[in-house]
Design a protein around this motif. Structure first.
Motif, PDB file in Angstrom:
ATOM      1  N   ASP A 122      86.165 -72.568 -56.948  1.00  0.00           N
ATOM      2  CA  ASP A 122      86.364 -72.655 -58.402  1.00  0.00           C
ATOM      3  C   ASP A 122      85.042 -72.406 -59.125  1.00  0.00           C
ATOM      4  O   ASP A 122      84.975 -71.703 -60.137  1.00  0.00           O
ATOM      5  N   ASP A 125      84.350 -68.824 -59.153  1.00  0.00           N
ATOM      6  CA  ASP A 125      85.189 -68.166 -60.163  1.00  0.00           C
ATOM      7  C   ASP A 125      84.557 -68.273 -61.545  1.00  0.00           C
ATOM      8  O   ASP A 125      84.588 -67.334 -62.339  1.00  0.00           O
ATOM      9  N   LYS A 126      83.976 -69.444 -61.815  1.00  0.00           N
ATOM     10  CA  LYS A 126      83.373 -69.657 -63.137  1.00  0.00           C
ATOM     11  C   LYS A 126      82.097 -68.822 -63.290  1.00  0.00           C
ATOM     12  O   LYS A 126      81.786 -68.345 -64.384  1.00  0.00           O
ATOM     13  N   ALA A 129      83.448 -65.385 -64.052  1.00  0.00           N
ATOM     14  CA  ALA A 129      83.982 -65.308 -65.414  1.00  0.00           C
ATOM     15  C   ALA A 129      82.840 -65.148 -66.410  1.00  0.00           C
ATOM     16  O   ALA A 129      82.925 -64.340 -67.352  1.00  0.00           O
ATOM     17  N   MET A 130      81.745 -65.905 -66.196  1.00  0.00           N
ATOM     18  CA  MET A 130      80.610 -65.801 -67.104  1.00  0.00           C
ATOM     19  C   MET A 130      79.937 -64.439 -66.973  1.00  0.00           C
ATOM     20  O   MET A 130      79.594 -63.805 -67.969  1.00  0.00           O
ATOM     21  N   LYS A 159      82.231 -69.661 -71.668  1.00  0.00           N
ATOM     22  CA  LYS A 159      82.174 -69.657 -70.197  1.00  0.00           C
ATOM     23  C   LYS A 159      81.043 -70.534 -69.678  1.00  0.00           C
ATOM     24  O   LYS A 159      81.180 -71.172 -68.626  1.00  0.00           O
ATOM     25  N   ASP A 162      82.423 -74.067 -70.110  1.00  0.00           N
ATOM     26  CA  ASP A 162      83.455 -74.359 -69.104  1.00  0.00           C
ATOM     27  C   ASP A 162      82.835 -74.900 -67.832  1.00  0.00           C
ATOM     28  O   ASP A 162      83.340 -75.840 -67.219  1.00  0.00           O
ATOM     29  N   CYS A 163      81.757 -74.256 -67.406  1.00  0.00           N
ATOM     30  CA  CYS A 163      81.132 -74.653 -66.154  1.00  0.00           C
ATOM     31  C   CYS A 163      80.292 -75.918 -66.348  1.00  0.00           C
ATOM     32  O   CYS A 163      80.368 -76.841 -65.549  1.00  0.00           O
ATOM     33  N   LYS A 166      81.974 -79.337 -66.296  1.00  0.00           N
ATOM     34  CA  LYS A 166      82.494 -79.837 -65.034  1.00  0.00           C
ATOM     35  C   LYS A 166      81.401 -80.010 -63.972  1.00  0.00           C
ATOM     36  O   LYS A 166      81.452 -80.950 -63.181  1.00  0.00           O
TER      37      LYS A 166
END
Ligand code: HEM
Lengths: 171, 222
Positions: A122, A125-126, A129-130, A159, A162-163, A166
């Motif tokens: 995950d 993936d982030k 995405a960034m 983005k 988002d990371c 978390k």
């Protein structure tokens, strides 16, 4: 007799004590052997952590200069373009900056949370995405339309957030 | 001046309005920052900046109980006031008691620090920043943000102390203070002094101070 005065002073001292306790960082152990462990890529754990922080700081700086220009009355397009071009370059290979063992357990000061290594796919993936959003921002920036740049900037910033929400320790 | 009213003005309307707006804004500012509603945080923060600025101006040109100079002079009687507190007979003070003066100054200093550091703060992503952060580098902006974060703890501690003090006055010393901050008035007979200072607010000064504060906020936010 002295009761009233101490009623005021005690909570004050208590809150100050609490404050200073919050400010202490208890777990750093700079002598840790783990910091000197050599990773498969040849860097030590400490070097790896510092290298990624260096890249991220440059990305942060580039972001601020874009944000400053977007706020200005007449944005300096050249500066936006230079900064937007820098981000994908600095973020290149980011998925490799977080090898096993480079968390806070190494004793090196890092805001990378242990959950990264529980959800590595995950996390990756982030990263992707960034990187995609940043490449998009770069393309849009070179086209020169400030309104579209602002939209792409917000999207890329989302983005990062988002990371961070978390996987990065909240400071 | 022969007939004094039974209830007299202690806190003028501006002091009360600013006070209660601040009470509402501090939790909102904390909450918006924690939730990441940064647009609202910055809007409300600028409102707070305006309130703090107005309060400083009102401390120079406002009504007697709002002004800093008479407050400073009160500090001189701090030790005799503490003596009265020990005997549990502080009596009502017209305006701030010597102890309350210290609280006012501490709160205002911390509030000034909070709003000014906020103006220059930059978040870790370089994405969100205060309206004046454009004048500083990323690193400096981050340092402002660190101070902004730490100073909020000081502010919270002072607010807790403020509320605890009011509770002690209410339940130990049997002095009700909150009512006057709502209505602005207290019974003339609460005060033992034969003559009280003229505490009337000047309307035009108030308007000028308010306009100046709003103008400052507008200049900064653009
Ligand atoms: C009394 C007024 C204010 C209070 C109580 C307040 C409170 C806070 C708090 C609790 C945080 C979160 C800190 C953290 O945990 O990282 C924060 C962040 C922030 N505030 Fe304020 N604030 C105030 C005024 C302002 C003003 C006037 C501005 C600018 C317009 C501002 C801009 C910011 C920014 C940009 C951040 C993000 C910094 C970061 O992410 O570290 N604040 N504020």
């Amino acid at each position: 007799m002295r009761r009233c005065k101490s009623k005021i002073i005690v909570p004050l001292l208590a809150s100050l004590a609490l404050l200073s306790a919050c400010g202490q960082n208890t777990e750093t152990d700079m002598d840790s052997q783990l910091a000197a462990v050599e990773l498969p890529n040849g860097m030590t754990v400490k070097e790896q952590i510092e290298a990624r922080q260096g890249h991220l700081k440059k990305i942060g700086k580039a972001f601020k200069s874009i944000s400053d220009q977007l706020k200005a009355d007449s944005p300096d397009l050249a500066r936006i373009q230079a900064a937007a071009a820098l981000v994908p370059k600095e973020a290149e290979g980011m998925a490799d900056w977080f090898p096993e063992g480079t968390g806070s357990e190494s004793g090196v000061k890092t805001d990378a949370l242990p959950v990264i290594w529980k959800n590595k796919s995950d996390f990756n993936d982030k990263v992707l995405a960034m990187q995609e959003a940043a490449a998009g921002l770069d393309t849009v920036a070179q086209s020169g339309d400030v309104a579209t740049i602002a939209t792409a900037f917000q999207a890329t910033g989302g983005k990062c957030k988002d990371c961070h929400d978390k996987y990065r320790e909240d400071d | 001046m022969t007939t004094e009213p039974a209830r007299i003005l202690v806190w003028d309307g501006a002091v009360r309005l600013v006070h209660w707006l601040m009470v509402a804004l501090v939790p909102l500012l904390w909450w918006t920052a924690e939730q990441g509603y940064m647009d609202w945080h910055k809007r409300l923060g600028l409102t707070m900046f305006g309130l703090v600025l107005f309060r400083l101006l009102w401390g120079l040109f406002g009504s007697w109980t709002a002004r800093f100079a008479p407050m400073m002079r009160r500090i001189g009687s701090l030790s005799s006031y503490l003596g009265k507190l020990r005997r549990r007979e502080p009596g009502a003070t017209f305006g701030h008691s010597p102890l309350a003066v210290l609280s006012v100054f501490a709160l205002l200093i911390v509030l000034v620090a909070q709003v000014t550091t906020g103006l220059f703060s930059v978040d870790v992503d370089g994405l969100e920043s205060g309206p004046l952060a454009i004048m500083v580098s990323f690193e400096t902006g981050r340092q402002f943000a660190e101070v902004h974060e730490f100073n909020f703890n000081l502010l919270a501690a002072l607010i807790v102390l403020h509320i605890v003090a009011i509770a002690i006055y209410r339940f130990v010393l049997k002095e009700k203070l909150v009512g006057a901050m709502v209505t602005g008035r207290r019974s003339r007979s609460d005060f033992s002094e034969a003559h009280l200072p003229d505490n009337r607010p000047r309307k035009y000064t108030m308007m000028i101070a308010a306009l100046l504060s709003v103008a400052c906020v507008i200049v900064i936010s653009n």
